[in-house]
Design a protein around this motif. Structure first.
Motif, PDB file in Angstrom:
ATOM      1  N   LEU A   1     -12.447  35.006  12.148  1.00  0.00           N
ATOM      2  CA  LEU A   1     -11.770  33.783  12.582  1.00  0.00           C
ATOM      3  C   LEU A   1     -12.295  32.624  11.746  1.00  0.00           C
ATOM      4  N   ARG A   2     -11.419  32.019  10.979  1.00  0.00           N
ATOM      5  CA  ARG A   2     -11.748  30.793  10.249  1.00  0.00           C
ATOM      6  C   ARG A   2     -11.057  29.648  10.962  1.00  0.00           C
ATOM      7  N   TYR A   3     -11.835  28.672  11.432  1.00  0.00           N
ATOM      8  CA  TYR A   3     -11.238  27.601  12.226  1.00  0.00           C
ATOM      9  C   TYR A   3     -11.590  26.230  11.654  1.00  0.00           C
ATOM     10  N   HIS A   4     -10.705  25.301  11.907  1.00  0.00           N
ATOM     11  CA  HIS A   4     -10.916  23.895  11.573  1.00  0.00           C
ATOM     12  C   HIS A   4     -10.481  23.084  12.784  1.00  0.00           C
ATOM     13  N   SER A   5     -11.416  22.376  13.405  1.00  0.00           N
ATOM     14  CA  SER A   5     -11.117  21.562  14.585  1.00  0.00           C
ATOM     15  C   SER A   5     -11.388  20.086  14.274  1.00  0.00           C
ATOM     16  N   HIS A   6     -10.538  19.233  14.834  1.00  0.00           N
ATOM     17  CA  HIS A   6     -10.690  17.805  14.521  1.00  0.00           C
ATOM     18  C   HIS A   6     -10.117  16.953  15.649  1.00  0.00           C
ATOM     19  N   VAL A   7     -10.781  15.830  15.902  1.00  0.00           N
ATOM     20  CA  VAL A   7     -10.357  14.830  16.886  1.00  0.00           C
ATOM     21  C   VAL A   7     -10.674  13.462  16.303  1.00  0.00           C
ATOM     22  N   SER A   8      -9.756  12.520  16.456  1.00  0.00           N
ATOM     23  CA  SER A   8     -10.002  11.154  16.018  1.00  0.00           C
ATOM     24  C   SER A   8      -9.419  10.197  17.054  1.00  0.00           C
ATOM     25  N   THR A   9     -10.279   9.487  17.770  1.00  0.00           N
ATOM     26  CA  THR A   9      -9.839   8.559  18.802  1.00  0.00           C
ATOM     27  C   THR A   9     -10.964   7.546  19.045  1.00  0.00           C
ATOM     28  N   ALA A  10     -10.800   6.655  20.032  1.00  0.00           N
ATOM     29  CA  ALA A  10     -11.816   5.633  20.313  1.00  0.00           C
ATOM     30  C   ALA A  10     -11.670   5.147  21.746  1.00  0.00           C
ATOM     31  N   TYR A  11     -12.763   4.606  22.275  1.00  0.00           N
ATOM     32  CA  TYR A  11     -12.745   4.046  23.628  1.00  0.00           C
ATOM     33  C   TYR A  11     -13.640   2.806  23.663  1.00  0.00           C
ATOM     34  N   THR A  12     -13.440   1.986  24.695  1.00  0.00           N
ATOM     35  CA  THR A  12     -14.201   0.739  24.861  1.00  0.00           C
ATOM     36  C   THR A  12     -15.019   0.818  26.144  1.00  0.00           C
ATOM     37  N   MET A  13     -16.284   0.388  26.061  1.00  0.00           N
ATOM     38  CA  MET A  13     -17.188   0.435  27.206  1.00  0.00           C
ATOM     39  C   MET A  13     -17.440  -0.978  27.714  1.00  0.00           C
ATOM     40  N   THR A  14     -17.495  -1.105  29.049  1.00  0.00           N
ATOM     41  CA  THR A  14     -17.758  -2.385  29.709  1.00  0.00           C
ATOM     42  C   THR A  14     -18.754  -2.161  30.838  1.00  0.00           C
ATOM     43  N   MET A  15     -19.785  -3.021  30.915  1.00  0.00           N
ATOM     44  CA  MET A  15     -20.733  -2.916  32.008  1.00  0.00           C
ATOM     45  C   MET A  15     -20.037  -3.193  33.336  1.00  0.00           C
ATOM     46  N   LYS A  16     -20.616  -2.698  34.412  1.00  0.00           N
ATOM     47  CA  LYS A  16     -20.030  -2.902  35.733  1.00  0.00           C
ATOM     48  C   LYS A  16     -19.934  -4.386  36.091  1.00  0.00           C
ATOM     49  N   ASN A  17     -20.810  -5.203  35.483  1.00  0.00           N
ATOM     50  CA  ASN A  17     -20.748  -6.651  35.749  1.00  0.00           C
ATOM     51  C   ASN A  17     -19.740  -7.352  34.857  1.00  0.00           C
ATOM     52  N   GLY A  18     -19.023  -6.608  34.034  1.00  0.00           N
ATOM     53  CA  GLY A  18     -17.984  -7.189  33.180  1.00  0.00           C
ATOM     54  C   GLY A  18     -18.415  -7.472  31.766  1.00  0.00           C
ATOM     55  N   ARG A  19     -19.705  -7.315  31.412  1.00  0.00           N
ATOM     56  CA  ARG A  19     -20.155  -7.615  30.073  1.00  0.00           C
ATOM     57  C   ARG A  19     -19.682  -6.524  29.106  1.00  0.00           C
ATOM     58  N   PRO A  20     -18.977  -6.906  28.031  1.00  0.00           N
ATOM     59  CA  PRO A  20     -18.467  -5.897  27.085  1.00  0.00           C
ATOM     60  C   PRO A  20     -19.607  -5.250  26.300  1.00  0.00           C
ATOM     61  N   MET A  21     -19.444  -3.992  26.023  1.00  0.00           N
ATOM     62  CA  MET A  21     -20.431  -3.234  25.255  1.00  0.00           C
ATOM     63  C   MET A  21     -19.870  -2.776  23.907  1.00  0.00           C
ATOM     64  N   GLY A  22     -18.604  -3.093  23.649  1.00  0.00           N
ATOM     65  CA  GLY A  22     -18.012  -2.735  22.369  1.00  0.00           C
ATOM     66  C   GLY A  22     -17.271  -1.408  22.393  1.00  0.00           C
ATOM     67  N   SER A  23     -16.656  -1.092  21.268  1.00  0.00           N
ATOM     68  CA  SER A  23     -15.869   0.143  21.130  1.00  0.00           C
ATOM     69  C   SER A  23     -16.684   1.210  20.409  1.00  0.00           C
ATOM     70  N   LYS A  24     -16.333   2.425  20.692  1.00  0.00           N
ATOM     71  CA  LYS A  24     -16.979   3.566  20.051  1.00  0.00           C
ATOM     72  C   LYS A  24     -15.905   4.519  19.531  1.00  0.00           C
ATOM     73  N   GLU A  25     -16.011   4.855  18.272  1.00  0.00           N
ATOM     74  CA  GLU A  25     -15.067   5.806  17.674  1.00  0.00           C
ATOM     75  C   GLU A  25     -15.583   7.226  17.838  1.00  0.00           C
ATOM     76  N   ILE A  26     -14.639   8.142  18.039  1.00  0.00           N
ATOM     77  CA  ILE A  26     -14.960   9.569  18.117  1.00  0.00           C
ATOM     78  C   ILE A  26     -14.256  10.260  16.958  1.00  0.00           C
TER      79      ILE A  26
END
Length: 542
Positions: free
Chosen positions: A435-460
């Motif tokens: 089995l020769r495989y190639h797997s890939h994912v490209s996306t991003a999400y944004t994190m925010t503290m529970k008090n509303g302070r933004p923590m920025g985006s993170k790419e995957i």
């Protein structure tokens, strides 16, 4: 009234003079008193079985041409009503061709029941479900058949033989219409070009408007159309040599899957569902007859091009969809020798080799409801921060190449001691799968503290490739003891012990789970996993 009942059923056969003729009503001409009453089911084309399989010490069901037509058996699913301990469910698409014999079967990947058409093996169970025009005989053999037929026959073997232009000449026409806008048409012509050379061509078309409506779009979920073309050549250049070649092309287009959501009691899903399949195959059989022996060569090539696309949640919501596009090439070579030494001893031996190469593109697309409910809602249980996804959808991409090859040697001996017959066989089977495989994912999400302070985006960004491989070596014996009863007719009592084998391999459908685990690891929820452990499965035996 067209949608309420069958309105037409026509089958016409215009043969030349034969000792046995199929009529429009499925009946048979009377035969001379000294004729064999089982003539319609005796095999002259089988290479690994005796001329009449019912005289062997094995559990089998044999269907002749007249019975197949009289019972209107259209596909292997129809055999479920005739053959004991044989079941092929009728649901989903042509790809969903699971077969069960004595309760043993396989839902995906390697089959547990073998299939051959005109002695040519089918290596992919996704190609098992096809229509059956101009079939002269079918054999359903129950129990392990791995000694003679090899891998993936741990539950049984199905042999199908089509009409030979040397045995039958004439024109056949069939037409059928019924409810559900069901139409089937078939036409074939068999003729002798010379006394020892015959050709036949058969065409088939089917259309079904469907029975079940997808309420989301308002169209039939089980709409289907397809067709096939088969060209068969039979040549006997000498009394000792025979040459047979069968080339066929099959096309199928399935509208989708009429699956209900249990809580809703209705078929209601929003994304596209379909299955499309093209199969091109060719099988060449050469047979040389000696005084007390025969040598046969069976060479085949098969190409499968199919595409399954699913609304995998089957809901009117956008969770995720799956596409599986595949190109597969199969090559097989079987050399079989058989003979006898007088009336007491007969033998069979052979060498078998195959090569199968599959390339598959299988992306899973996560959509808005799937992202929110399956990923974001679970992550947001964290007491420290919340997550929002930057994309409306993203793709878990998977591409595979699966080369498989195998070699086998087999032998069987039969000793006739009057009313007793003793048989023993053995097969040594080797297989290599990678089995020769190639797997890939490209996306991003944004994190925010529970008090509303933004923590920025993170790419995957996941992009990885690797190669897995396995080797399998299997010893497959069998022993039969048969006693012919001292009563009129062919009646016997037998005992059979045989080892069945279903090969191991890799389940590519599990790869989306691997990517989901990698995705969760990127989000700070590491999970320990072994890709080889998740994807591979071991051989099974019976």
């Amino acid at each position: 009234m067209l949608s309420k009942k069958i309105i037409a059923l026509v089958a016409v056969a215009v043969p030349t003079a034969q000792s046995f003729t199929v009529l429009a009503d499925g009946g048979e001409h009377e035969m001379a008193p000294d004729s064999t009453k089982w003539l319609e089911e005796v095999s002259v084309t089988s290479i690994k079985q005796s001329p009449d399989i019912r005289l062997q010490s094995t559990s089998s069901t044999v269907l002749g041409q007249s019975r197949i037509e009289r019972l209107n058996i259209r596909t292997l699913k129809g055999v479920s009503e005739i053959a004991p301990n044989f079941y092929m469910p009728d649901y989903g698409s042509r790809m969903t061709s699971s077969i069960y014999v004595r309760g043993i079967g396989a839902r995906m990947d390697q089959p547990a029941v073998g299939l051959s058409v005109d002695n040519v093996p089918f290596l992919n169970k996704d190609a098992y479900d096809f229509d059956l025009p101009d079939i002269s005989r079918m054999e359903v053999i129950r129990g392990p058949q791995s000694t003679l037929y090899g891998r993936n026959t741990m539950a049984g073997q199905i042999n199908i033989y089509t009409l030979s232009p040397l045995d039958y000449q004439g024109t056949r026409i069939m037409g059928e219409a019924g409810k559900g806008e069901s139409i089937r048409l078939a036409a074939s012509q068999y003729a002798l070009l010379r006394e020892n050379l015959g050709m036949g061509i058969a065409g088939y078309f089917n259309f079904r408007g469907g029975y079940y409506t997808n309420r989301y779009h308002g169209y039939k979920a089980d709409k289907e159309k397809g067709g096939s073309l088969r060209w068969k050549t039979a040549w006997r250049p000498t009394e000792r040599l025979s040459v047979d070649n069968t080339m066929s092309f099959t096309l199928d287009r399935n509208g989708g899957y009429p699956y209900e959501y249990l809580a809703g009691n209705e078929i209601n899903y929003n994304d596209t569902c379909f299955y499309r399949r093209n199969i091109l195959s060719d099988g060449l059989t050469l047979k040389w007859r000696g005084d007390s022996w025969t040598l046969s060569s069976i060479t085949s090539v098969q190409y499968i091009d199919d595409n399954m696309t699913l609304d995998q949640d089957f809901l009117p919501l956008s969770y995720f969809t799956l596409t599986q596009r595949r190109h597969e090439t199969n090559l097989t070579q079987d050399i079989v020798a058989r003979g006898n030494a007088g009336d007491r001893y007969s033998w069979l031996g052979g060498l078998f080799a195959f090569y199968k190469h599959s390339s598959m593109h299988a992306p899973v697309t996560f959509k808005e409801h799937g992202i929110q409910r399956l990923i974001v809602d679970n992550v947001n249980r964290n007491p420290i921060f919340n997550v929002t996804w930057n994309d409306d959808q993203f793709v878990l991409g998977s591409d595979f190449r699966i080369p498989v090859y195998g070699l086998a040697a087999y032998h069987q001996s039969d000793l006739n001691l009057g009313r007793w017959t003793l048989s023993a066989g053995v097969r040594l089977d080797y297989e290599h799968v990678a089995l020769r495989y190639h797997s890939h994912v490209s996306t991003a999400y944004t994190m925010t503290m529970k008090n509303g302070r933004p923590m920025g985006s993170k790419e995957i960004n996941i992009d990885q490739s690797d190669r897995l491989k396995e080797h399998f070596l299997e010893f497959l014996p069998k022993v039969n003891v048969c006693y012919r009863l001292p009563i009129p007719g062919e009646s016997d009592v037998y005992a059979s012990v045989a080892k069945g084998y279903k090969t191991g391999g890799y389940n590519t459908q599990m790869f989306s789970d691997v990517l989901q685990q990698q995705l969760m690891s990127e989000m700070g929820r590491p999970v320990e996993y072994d890709i080889n452990e998740i994807l591979s499965y071991r051989p099974e035996r019976s």
